[in-house]
Design a protein around this motif. Sequence first.
Motif, PDB file in Angstrom:
ATOM      1  N   ALA A   1       0.833  -1.204   0.000  1.00 22.04           N
ATOM      2  CA  ALA A   1       0.000   0.000   0.000  1.00 22.04           C
ATOM      3  C   ALA A   1       0.868   1.254   0.000  1.00 22.04           C
ATOM      4  O   ALA A   1       0.541   2.259  -0.656  1.00 22.04           O
ATOM      5  CB  ALA A   1      -0.924  -0.009   1.221  1.00 22.04           C
ATOM      6  N   ILE A   2       1.984   1.196   0.717  1.00 26.68           N
ATOM      7  CA  ILE A   2       2.917   2.337   0.737  1.00 26.68           C
ATOM      8  C   ILE A   2       3.530   2.541  -0.643  1.00 26.68           C
ATOM      9  O   ILE A   2       3.645   3.670  -1.129  1.00 26.68           O
ATOM     10  CB  ILE A   2       4.010   2.101   1.796  1.00 26.68           C
ATOM     11  N   VAL A   3       3.941   1.429  -1.278  1.00 20.40           N
ATOM     12  CA  VAL A   3       4.486   1.521  -2.638  1.00 20.40           C
ATOM     13  C   VAL A   3       3.456   2.141  -3.574  1.00 20.40           C
ATOM     14  O   VAL A   3       3.764   3.017  -4.399  1.00 20.40           O
ATOM     15  CB  VAL A   3       4.904   0.123  -3.150  1.00 20.40           C
ATOM     16  N   TRP A   4       2.201   1.687  -3.457  1.00 20.33           N
ATOM     17  CA  TRP A   4       1.110   2.203  -4.285  1.00 20.33           C
ATOM     18  C   TRP A   4       0.946   3.711  -4.076  1.00 20.33           C
ATOM     19  O   TRP A   4       0.775   4.475  -5.031  1.00 20.33           O
ATOM     20  CB  TRP A   4      -0.170   1.467  -3.923  1.00 20.33           C
ATOM     21  N   ALA A   5       0.987   4.155  -2.806  1.00 17.69           N
ATOM     22  CA  ALA A   5       0.762   5.568  -2.489  1.00 17.69           C
ATOM     23  C   ALA A   5       1.922   6.448  -2.926  1.00 17.69           C
ATOM     24  O   ALA A   5       1.714   7.581  -3.393  1.00 17.69           O
ATOM     25  CB  ALA A   5       0.523   5.721  -0.978  1.00 17.69           C
ATOM     26  N   VAL A   6       3.154   5.932  -2.779  1.00 15.08           N
ATOM     27  CA  VAL A   6       4.335   6.753  -3.075  1.00 15.08           C
ATOM     28  C   VAL A   6       4.676   6.752  -4.560  1.00 15.08           C
ATOM     29  O   VAL A   6       4.957   7.799  -5.148  1.00 15.08           O
ATOM     30  CB  VAL A   6       5.547   6.256  -2.253  1.00 15.08           C
ATOM     31  N   TRP A   7       4.635   5.575  -5.201  1.00 12.75           N
ATOM     32  CA  TRP A   7       5.097   5.468  -6.588  1.00 12.75           C
ATOM     33  C   TRP A   7       3.975   5.239  -7.600  1.00 12.75           C
ATOM     34  O   TRP A   7       4.242   5.160  -8.788  1.00 12.75           O
ATOM     35  CB  TRP A   7       6.127   4.348  -6.703  1.00 12.75           C
ATOM     36  N   GLY A   8       2.744   5.079  -7.131  1.00 14.43           N
ATOM     37  CA  GLY A   8       1.635   4.956  -8.062  1.00 14.43           C
ATOM     38  C   GLY A   8       1.111   3.535  -8.204  1.00 14.43           C
ATOM     39  O   GLY A   8       1.766   2.571  -7.792  1.00 14.43           O
ATOM     40  N   PRO A   9      -0.087   3.387  -8.812  1.00 14.93           N
ATOM     41  CA  PRO A   9      -0.732   2.072  -8.915  1.00 14.93           C
ATOM     42  C   PRO A   9       0.042   1.059  -9.747  1.00 14.93           C
ATOM     43  O   PRO A   9      -0.039  -0.140  -9.479  1.00 14.93           O
ATOM     44  CB  PRO A   9      -2.085   2.394  -9.547  1.00 14.93           C
ATOM     45  N   GLN A  10       0.761   1.506 -10.789  1.00 14.59           N
ATOM     46  CA  GLN A  10       1.495   0.545 -11.617  1.00 14.59           C
ATOM     47  C   GLN A  10       2.509  -0.232 -10.793  1.00 14.59           C
ATOM     48  O   GLN A  10       2.551  -1.469 -10.824  1.00 14.59           O
ATOM     49  CB  GLN A  10       2.206   1.254 -12.762  1.00 14.59           C
ATOM     50  N   TYR A  11       3.322   0.484 -10.031  1.00 12.58           N
ATOM     51  CA  TYR A  11       4.343  -0.178  -9.223  1.00 12.58           C
ATOM     52  C   TYR A  11       3.725  -0.915  -8.038  1.00 12.58           C
ATOM     53  O   TYR A  11       4.264  -1.923  -7.586  1.00 12.58           O
ATOM     54  CB  TYR A  11       5.384   0.841  -8.754  1.00 12.58           C
ATOM     55  N   GLY A  12       2.596  -0.405  -7.553  1.00  7.21           N
ATOM     56  CA  GLY A  12       1.891  -1.116  -6.490  1.00  7.21           C
ATOM     57  C   GLY A  12       1.409  -2.479  -6.970  1.00  7.21           C
ATOM     58  O   GLY A  12       1.545  -3.487  -6.262  1.00  7.21           O
ATOM     59  N   GLN A  13       0.871  -2.532  -8.188  1.00  9.19           N
ATOM     60  CA  GLN A  13       0.413  -3.801  -8.758  1.00  9.19           C
ATOM     61  C   GLN A  13       1.596  -4.717  -9.078  1.00  9.19           C
ATOM     62  O   GLN A  13       1.511  -5.940  -8.913  1.00  9.19           O
ATOM     63  CB  GLN A  13      -0.397  -3.547 -10.030  1.00  9.19           C
ATOM     64  N   GLU A  14       2.696  -4.132  -9.549  1.00 13.48           N
ATOM     65  CA  GLU A  14       3.886  -4.933  -9.843  1.00 13.48           C
ATOM     66  C   GLU A  14       4.405  -5.609  -8.574  1.00 13.48           C
ATOM     67  O   GLU A  14       4.746  -6.798  -8.580  1.00 13.48           O
ATOM     68  CB  GLU A  14       4.982  -4.063 -10.456  1.00 13.48           C
ATOM     69  N   TYR A  15       4.456  -4.852  -7.487  1.00 12.35           N
ATOM     70  CA  TYR A  15       4.915  -5.436  -6.220  1.00 12.35           C
ATOM     71  C   TYR A  15       3.965  -6.527  -5.750  1.00 12.35           C
ATOM     72  O   TYR A  15       4.398  -7.610  -5.341  1.00 12.35           O
ATOM     73  CB  TYR A  15       5.029  -4.356  -5.143  1.00 12.35           C
TER      74      TYR A  15
END
Length: 335
Positions: free
Chosen positions: A54-68
């Motif tokens: 969720a932190i990745v999603w908030a900081v770097w955006g949904p694309q990287y959040g989904q990738e993680y």
Amino acid sequence: MHVHALAWIILAAIIVTMIVVDIVGHVRTPHEPTLKEAASWSIAYIVIALVFGAIVWAVWGPQYGQEYLGGYITEKALSIDNLFVFVIILSTFRVPRKNQQEVLLAGIVIALILRLLFILAGAALIENFSWVFYIFGLWLAWTAISQVREGAGNEDDEEEYRPPSIVRAVSRIVPVTDGFVGSRILYRHGGRTYITPLLLCVLAIGTADVMFAVDSIPAIYSLTSEAYLVFAANAFSLLGLRQLYFLIDGLLDRIVFLHYGLAAILGFIGFKLINHALHTNELFFINGGREVAIVPEPGIAFSLGFIVVTILITVAASLLVSRARGGEDAPARGR
């Protein structure tokens, strides 16, 4: 994706904190965890991994959040295969149940360090040699075929575990005690220092994970090329393995279609890697070094959905078949 050095420091701090909590809260006092304890901590590790996502999603955006998220679920699914080997290793070395937690944790820490080296090497290769995706894809395709063969093999045959060559070499050079000495890895007696089977078992678990890294690292690189996300997904999936082992080690034999499920995931990811390599082709002997865009590249959302659905079908089908087999065996047991 720009990852500041502070992000790496925060990730390292989280991982170290989780390891320290494990040592202080579980391993320092050797004991066999109860089912409730294993379940609670397994859920806690998953929640931590999802909060990080969720932190990745908030900081770097949904694309990287989904990738993680896709990478974490993939690594979590593939890590179940590790548990089969862990069961064999621990039973082969006859590690007392109360000492298995510290052996698993130490082995996992070694595996985490080795995986970091693999990840950094993989990132360097991908950045400079895009054709490496061909190798990764073909390797995963072969691994998928091996999983199908293993699943179709005789279920009654138990694979005999042989310690890695490094472990066998150490046992020839360094004196080893005849049995376990409590939870010690080193033992001083008669002016000589001995290593114990506990240390050999730790080395076996840590080095055995290398073969899984060869499969899982290329797999996750099909979902994200960011080394930060690759390492985070690997770290959180590995650190949760210890409690997951105690939670499902008695249920592993019920997931009868595990090999087929993993084969489907690895086969899909292998195709995805080869397809991506064709889209970014630089090899002169393939279409003159030009792009080969026959099949569109599947997006991260589709890939994530495929992985999740495959896992759900595998588990559901396995449990249904296991229950049916248990019902068939019940009259025989009652006679």
